[in-house]
Design an enzyme around this catalytic site. Structure first.
Site, PDB file in Angstrom:
ATOM      1  N   ARG A   1       4.917  -8.331   0.388  1.00  0.00           N
ATOM      2  CA  ARG A   1       3.472  -8.324   0.726  1.00  0.00           C
ATOM      3  C   ARG A   1       2.652  -8.956  -0.401  1.00  0.00           C
ATOM      4  O   ARG A   1       1.583  -8.460  -0.779  1.00  0.00           O
ATOM      5  CB  ARG A   1       2.964  -6.893   0.990  1.00  0.00           C
ATOM      6  CG  ARG A   1       3.712  -6.146   2.055  1.00  0.00           C
ATOM      7  CD  ARG A   1       3.415  -6.668   3.457  1.00  0.00           C
ATOM      8  NE  ARG A   1       4.036  -5.794   4.434  1.00  0.00           N
ATOM      9  CZ  ARG A   1       5.268  -5.966   4.912  1.00  0.00           C
ATOM     10  NH1 ARG A   1       6.005  -7.006   4.536  1.00  0.00           N
ATOM     11  NH2 ARG A   1       5.754  -5.126   5.803  1.00  0.00           N
TER      12      ARG A   1
ATOM     13  N   SER B   1      -1.358  -1.199   8.014  1.00  0.00           N
ATOM     14  CA  SER B   1      -0.924  -0.323   6.912  1.00  0.00           C
ATOM     15  C   SER B   1      -1.966  -0.372   5.809  1.00  0.00           C
ATOM     16  O   SER B   1      -2.328  -1.453   5.356  1.00  0.00           O
ATOM     17  CB  SER B   1       0.411  -0.797   6.348  1.00  0.00           C
ATOM     18  OG  SER B   1       1.363  -0.857   7.372  1.00  0.00           O
TER      19      SER B   1
ATOM     20  N   GLU C   1      -3.203  -1.985   0.409  1.00  0.00           N
ATOM     21  CA  GLU C   1      -2.811  -3.317   0.903  1.00  0.00           C
ATOM     22  C   GLU C   1      -4.011  -4.199   1.271  1.00  0.00           C
ATOM     23  O   GLU C   1      -4.037  -5.377   0.912  1.00  0.00           O
ATOM     24  CB  GLU C   1      -1.861  -3.172   2.097  1.00  0.00           C
ATOM     25  CG  GLU C   1      -1.287  -4.502   2.527  1.00  0.00           C
ATOM     26  CD  GLU C   1      -0.337  -4.388   3.695  1.00  0.00           C
ATOM     27  OE1 GLU C   1       0.760  -3.840   3.504  1.00  0.00           O
ATOM     28  OE2 GLU C   1      -0.685  -4.855   4.796  1.00  0.00           O
TER      29      GLU C   1
HETATM   30  P1  FAD Z   1      -8.259 -11.692   6.616  1.00  0.00           P
HETATM   31  O1  FAD Z   1      -8.219 -10.220   6.718  1.00  0.00           O
HETATM   32  O2  FAD Z   1      -9.421 -12.401   7.184  1.00  0.00           O
HETATM   33  O3  FAD Z   1      -8.098 -12.099   5.083  1.00  0.00           O
HETATM   34  C1  FAD Z   1      -7.093 -11.511   4.294  1.00  0.00           C
HETATM   35  C2  FAD Z   1      -7.132 -12.150   2.892  1.00  0.00           C
HETATM   36  O4  FAD Z   1      -6.736 -13.506   2.975  1.00  0.00           O
HETATM   37  C3  FAD Z   1      -8.531 -12.154   2.276  1.00  0.00           C
HETATM   38  O5  FAD Z   1      -8.374 -11.968   0.897  1.00  0.00           O
HETATM   39  C4  FAD Z   1      -9.048 -13.547   2.581  1.00  0.00           C
HETATM   40  O6  FAD Z   1      -9.993 -13.971   1.612  1.00  0.00           O
HETATM   41  C5  FAD Z   1      -7.779 -14.385   2.510  1.00  0.00           C
HETATM   42  N1  FAD Z   1      -7.751 -15.538   3.417  1.00  0.00           N
HETATM   43  C6  FAD Z   1      -7.865 -15.533   4.771  1.00  0.00           C
HETATM   44  N2  FAD Z   1      -7.685 -16.773   5.251  1.00  0.00           N
HETATM   45  C7  FAD Z   1      -7.464 -17.583   4.184  1.00  0.00           C
HETATM   46  C8  FAD Z   1      -7.208 -18.975   4.029  1.00  0.00           C
HETATM   47  N3  FAD Z   1      -7.131 -19.804   5.071  1.00  0.00           N
HETATM   48  N4  FAD Z   1      -7.043 -19.465   2.774  1.00  0.00           N
HETATM   49  C9  FAD Z   1      -7.114 -18.641   1.706  1.00  0.00           C
HETATM   50  N5  FAD Z   1      -7.344 -17.324   1.777  1.00  0.00           N
HETATM   51  C10 FAD Z   1      -7.505 -16.798   3.006  1.00  0.00           C
HETATM   52  N6  FAD Z   1       0.437  -7.320   8.077  1.00  0.00           N
HETATM   53  C11 FAD Z   1       1.762  -7.514   7.906  1.00  0.00           C
HETATM   54  O7  FAD Z   1       2.186  -8.117   6.911  1.00  0.00           O
HETATM   55  N7  FAD Z   1       2.673  -7.038   8.814  1.00  0.00           N
HETATM   56  C12 FAD Z   1       2.294  -6.376   9.923  1.00  0.00           C
HETATM   57  O8  FAD Z   1       3.144  -5.982  10.721  1.00  0.00           O
HETATM   58  C13 FAD Z   1       0.896  -6.140  10.123  1.00  0.00           C
HETATM   59  N8  FAD Z   1       0.478  -5.437  11.196  1.00  0.00           N
HETATM   60  C14 FAD Z   1      -0.849  -5.194  11.363  1.00  0.00           C
HETATM   61  C15 FAD Z   1      -1.267  -4.442  12.463  1.00  0.00           C
HETATM   62  C16 FAD Z   1      -2.601  -4.173  12.669  1.00  0.00           C
HETATM   63  C17 FAD Z   1      -3.038  -3.348  13.865  1.00  0.00           C
HETATM   64  C18 FAD Z   1      -3.574  -4.677  11.748  1.00  0.00           C
HETATM   65  C19 FAD Z   1      -5.034  -4.434  11.990  1.00  0.00           C
HETATM   66  C20 FAD Z   1      -3.174  -5.417  10.642  1.00  0.00           C
HETATM   67  C21 FAD Z   1      -1.802  -5.678  10.432  1.00  0.00           C
HETATM   68  N9  FAD Z   1      -1.346  -6.422   9.327  1.00  0.00           N
HETATM   69  C22 FAD Z   1      -0.015  -6.651   9.163  1.00  0.00           C
HETATM   70  C23 FAD Z   1      -2.305  -6.918   8.331  1.00  0.00           C
HETATM   71  C24 FAD Z   1      -2.949  -8.290   8.721  1.00  0.00           C
HETATM   72  O9  FAD Z   1      -2.915  -8.478  10.105  1.00  0.00           O
HETATM   73  C25 FAD Z   1      -2.260  -9.478   8.051  1.00  0.00           C
HETATM   74  O10 FAD Z   1      -2.293  -9.342   6.646  1.00  0.00           O
HETATM   75  C26 FAD Z   1      -2.900 -10.810   8.434  1.00  0.00           C
HETATM   76  O11 FAD Z   1      -2.139 -11.874   7.931  1.00  0.00           O
HETATM   77  C27 FAD Z   1      -4.345 -10.961   7.952  1.00  0.00           C
HETATM   78  O12 FAD Z   1      -4.874 -12.136   8.555  1.00  0.00           O
HETATM   79  P2  FAD Z   1      -6.419 -12.364   8.717  1.00  0.00           P
HETATM   80  O13 FAD Z   1      -6.623 -13.750   9.233  1.00  0.00           O
HETATM   81  O14 FAD Z   1      -7.024 -11.287   9.513  1.00  0.00           O
HETATM   82  O15 FAD Z   1      -6.908 -12.295   7.192  1.00  0.00           O
HETATM   83  P1  NAP Z   2       8.768   2.150  10.722  1.00  0.00           P
HETATM   84  O1  NAP Z   2       9.667   1.384  11.613  1.00  0.00           O
HETATM   85  O2  NAP Z   2       8.334   3.527  11.116  1.00  0.00           O
HETATM   86  O3  NAP Z   2       9.428   2.247   9.276  1.00  0.00           O
HETATM   87  C1  NAP Z   2       8.755   2.950   8.227  1.00  0.00           C
HETATM   88  C2  NAP Z   2       8.903   2.166   6.968  1.00  0.00           C
HETATM   89  O4  NAP Z   2      10.273   2.126   6.604  1.00  0.00           O
HETATM   90  C3  NAP Z   2       8.444   0.741   7.150  1.00  0.00           C
HETATM   91  O5  NAP Z   2       7.269   0.606   6.426  1.00  0.00           O
HETATM   92  C4  NAP Z   2       9.573  -0.118   6.681  1.00  0.00           C
HETATM   93  O6  NAP Z   2       9.278  -0.905   5.538  1.00  0.00           O
HETATM   94  C5  NAP Z   2      10.674   0.821   6.270  1.00  0.00           C
HETATM   95  N1  NAP Z   2      11.924   0.478   7.011  1.00  0.00           N
HETATM   96  C6  NAP Z   2      12.252   0.820   8.269  1.00  0.00           C
HETATM   97  N2  NAP Z   2      13.513   0.385   8.559  1.00  0.00           N
HETATM   98  C7  NAP Z   2      13.941  -0.256   7.459  1.00  0.00           C
HETATM   99  C8  NAP Z   2      15.142  -0.931   7.119  1.00  0.00           C
HETATM  100  N3  NAP Z   2      16.168  -1.018   7.988  1.00  0.00           N
HETATM  101  N4  NAP Z   2      15.266  -1.488   5.909  1.00  0.00           N
HETATM  102  C9  NAP Z   2      14.254  -1.411   5.024  1.00  0.00           C
HETATM  103  N5  NAP Z   2      13.102  -0.786   5.277  1.00  0.00           N
HETATM  104  C10 NAP Z   2      12.936  -0.206   6.465  1.00  0.00           C
HETATM  105  O7  NAP Z   2       7.462   1.281  10.385  1.00  0.00           O
HETATM  106  P2  NAP Z   2       6.193   0.968  11.269  1.00  0.00           P
HETATM  107  O8  NAP Z   2       5.003   1.485  10.553  1.00  0.00           O
HETATM  108  O9  NAP Z   2       6.414   1.332  12.694  1.00  0.00           O
HETATM  109  O10 NAP Z   2       6.099  -0.613  11.156  1.00  0.00           O
HETATM  110  C11 NAP Z   2       7.129  -1.424  11.706  1.00  0.00           C
HETATM  111  C12 NAP Z   2       7.143  -2.761  10.967  1.00  0.00           C
HETATM  112  O11 NAP Z   2       5.878  -3.419  11.120  1.00  0.00           O
HETATM  113  C13 NAP Z   2       7.368  -2.589   9.455  1.00  0.00           C
HETATM  114  O12 NAP Z   2       8.146  -3.664   9.017  1.00  0.00           O
HETATM  115  C14 NAP Z   2       5.982  -2.679   8.895  1.00  0.00           C
HETATM  116  O13 NAP Z   2       5.943  -3.222   7.593  1.00  0.00           O
HETATM  117  C15 NAP Z   2       5.273  -3.611   9.874  1.00  0.00           C
HETATM  118  N6  NAP Z   2       3.839  -3.262   9.944  1.00  0.00           N
HETATM  119  C16 NAP Z   2       3.046  -3.674   8.931  1.00  0.00           C
HETATM  120  C17 NAP Z   2       1.695  -3.404   8.957  1.00  0.00           C
HETATM  121  C18 NAP Z   2       0.793  -3.898   7.856  1.00  0.00           C
HETATM  122  O14 NAP Z   2      -0.413  -3.828   8.010  1.00  0.00           O
HETATM  123  N7  NAP Z   2       1.323  -4.402   6.783  1.00  0.00           N
HETATM  124  C19 NAP Z   2       1.145  -2.686  10.017  1.00  0.00           C
HETATM  125  C20 NAP Z   2       1.996  -2.277  11.026  1.00  0.00           C
HETATM  126  C21 NAP Z   2       3.359  -2.570  10.984  1.00  0.00           C
HETATM  127  P3  NAP Z   2       8.583  -2.352   5.583  1.00  0.00           P
HETATM  128  O15 NAP Z   2       7.141  -2.059   5.815  1.00  0.00           O
HETATM  129  O16 NAP Z   2       8.865  -2.863   4.230  1.00  0.00           O
HETATM  130  O17 NAP Z   2       9.178  -3.167   6.664  1.00  0.00           O
END
Ligand code: FAD
Ligand code: NAP
Length: 339
Positions: free
Chosen positions: A166, A239, A335
């Site tokens: 991340r 998250s 995050e």
């Molecule tokens: P923004 O929120 O608009 O911006 C995020 C950051 O990036 C800010 O600092 C902004 O200044 C910068 N930025 C945006 N665009 C640019 C650009 N073109 N150039 C330079 N900087 C820029 N994340 C995960 O990693 N895995 C997931 O599974 C995941 N699941 C999610 C589920 C939900 C329901 C929600 C609400 C969020 C989730 N996220 C997840 C977090 C988020 O969706 C991601 O981080 C996504 O990539 C953010 O994109 P955005 O366009 O909305 O960025």
């Molecule tokens: P989940 O499946 O309930 O798992 C809980 C946590 O355990 C996750 O955060 C995941 O880490 C870790 N995990 C599960 N299985 C794993 C494996 N086999 N090896 C290593 N790590 C493992 O998680 P969840 O909340 O439903 O989310 C599912 C996936 O979507 C995850 O990968 C999560 O990161 C991603 N997600 C991200 C966001 C965001 O905003 N960043 C939001 C929603 C979902 P990791 O997070 O490192 O994968």
């Protein structure tokens, strides 16, 4: 100037928490030329430029004293295709999930585990988005960014992005790089990642023995819809904390006290803990302070029940952080990007 700049614009519909704050100035960039105009315009102002995409990884704690530039550039192009591997370039403003669907419709695999993540293509490299065992770095081919310090375009390969968990160079140098377009290396023959969480089990339940990338995408979408709040219905930024990666000795100590600890050994010998598990154990799941709360199904997700301010959500996050340090000796890093 083709760029339309507006004053005092509500950002409520430009961040998925639905926080109602104003941007001092607001514009949308549909092209590289718009981006350059915005940078030139901002250079004459006493306030900075803040680039946003879908606003799904933001926590806005007050009115934003900046020129907020929303990336709205669109376009997906196949740059090369050798019959097995296809290099696809997408503009920064392309919405992420429709881009994943585009790739699947064109018979390309690699992005299926990253289905249903909100946001834009341009923001995806910022935190090396990841889900279900795949990160953008696994399918990354390159990107073009503008160096806001020099105004020069720079090409980044995988190594130059310094992707981490991340994390990326772009996140570590906030405000410097404006990502214009991103390239992905996708495959015509799928190499599926099914061994993470409940993905394989969901496919088996559906009677799918030989899944296609589309099957995997659909299974992941259905799992996500069951667990995660839809920002259109309940404000959230996914998250709220990163999963902490800690020393194996500390993990062993915690496990003595909490035998159910959810922990994943990493290649470097450290241990990744599930932050959601720690927060749930500490009793925060479903907790609510006014309109700021912890989701009732996923303790890692903070939610806005309506009129929470960014400050109230931040205060709740800080209380959770302090409690987790006290109970487990582990610091949870936020995050979303705070402004
Ligand atoms: P923004 O929120 O608009 O911006 C995020 C950051 O990036 C800010 O600092 C902004 O200044 C910068 N930025 C945006 N665009 C640019 C650009 N073109 N150039 C330079 N900087 C820029 N994340 C995960 O990693 N895995 C997931 O599974 C995941 N699941 C999610 C589920 C939900 C329901 C929600 C609400 C969020 C989730 N996220 C997840 C977090 C988020 O969706 C991601 O981080 C996504 O990539 C953010 O994109 P955005 O366009 O909305 O960025
Ligand atoms: P989940 O499946 O309930 O798992 C809980 C946590 O355990 C996750 O955060 C995941 O880490 C870790 N995990 C599960 N299985 C794993 C494996 N086999 N090896 C290593 N790590 C493992 O998680 P969840 O909340 O439903 O989310 C599912 C996936 O979507 C995850 O990968 C999560 O990161 C991603 N997600 C991200 C966001 C965001 O905003 N960043 C939001 C929603 C979902 P990791 O997070 O490192 O994968």
């Amino acid at each position: 100037m083709s760029l339309q700049v507006r004053s005092n614009v509500s950002l409520k519909h430009y961040n998925t928490f639905g926080i109602d704050v104003d941007a001092k100035l607001f514009a949308e960039a549909h092209s590289d030329e718009d981006v350059r105009q915005a940078l030139a315009y901002a250079a004459q102002l006493p306030i900075p430029l803040l680039v946003i995409g879908g606003g799904s990884n933001l926590l806005l704690t007050g009115d934003v004293q900046a020129l907020v530039l929303r990336m709205a550039s669109r376009g997906i192009h196949v740059l090369s295709d050798d019959g097995a591997r296809v290099i696809v370039e997408a503009e920064a403003g392309e919405p992420w999930h429709p881009f994943v669907q585009w790739s699947l419709e064109h018979g390309l695999s690699g992005l299926e585990n990253l289905s249903l993540i909100p946001g834009t293509v341009g923001a995806a490299p910022m935190q090396n988005i990841g889900a279900y065992g795949v990160e953008i770095k696994d399918v990354f081919s390159g990107l073009t960014a503008l160096d806001r310090q020099t105004g020069e375009l720079r090409e980044f390969d995988l190594e130059a992005c310094a992707f981490g968990y991340r994390d990326s160079l772009f996140k570590r140098e906030p405000g410097r790089w404006l990502i214009l377009r991103v390239r992905f290396a996708l495959d015509r023959v799928a190499h599926l990642h099914l061994d993470y969480g409940p993905v394989r089990q969901r496919l088996t339940e559906q009677g799918i023995e030989q899944p296609s990338p589309r099957d995997v995408s659909q299974a992941i979408c259905s799992i996500r819809r069951e667990k995660l709040p839809d920002p259109a219905e309940l404000g959230n930024a996914g998250s709220f904390f990163k999963n902490p990666v800690i020393a194996a000795t500390l993990a062993a100590e915690i496990k003595l006290k909490y035998p159910g600890l959810v922990a994943y050994p990493q290649a470097d010998g450290q241990i990744k803990l599930a932050a959601g598990w720690l927060i749930e154990q500490a009793g925060w799941k479903g907790h609510r302070d006014g309109d700021a709360g912890v989701h009732r199904l996923q303790a890692l997700v903070l939610v806005n029940y309506g009129n929470a301010t960014g400050g109230q959500l931040q205060a709740l996050a800080q209380r959770i952080q302090a409690d987790i340090v006290e109970r487990f000796g582990v610091h949870l890093e936020m995050e979303p990007n705070l402004y």
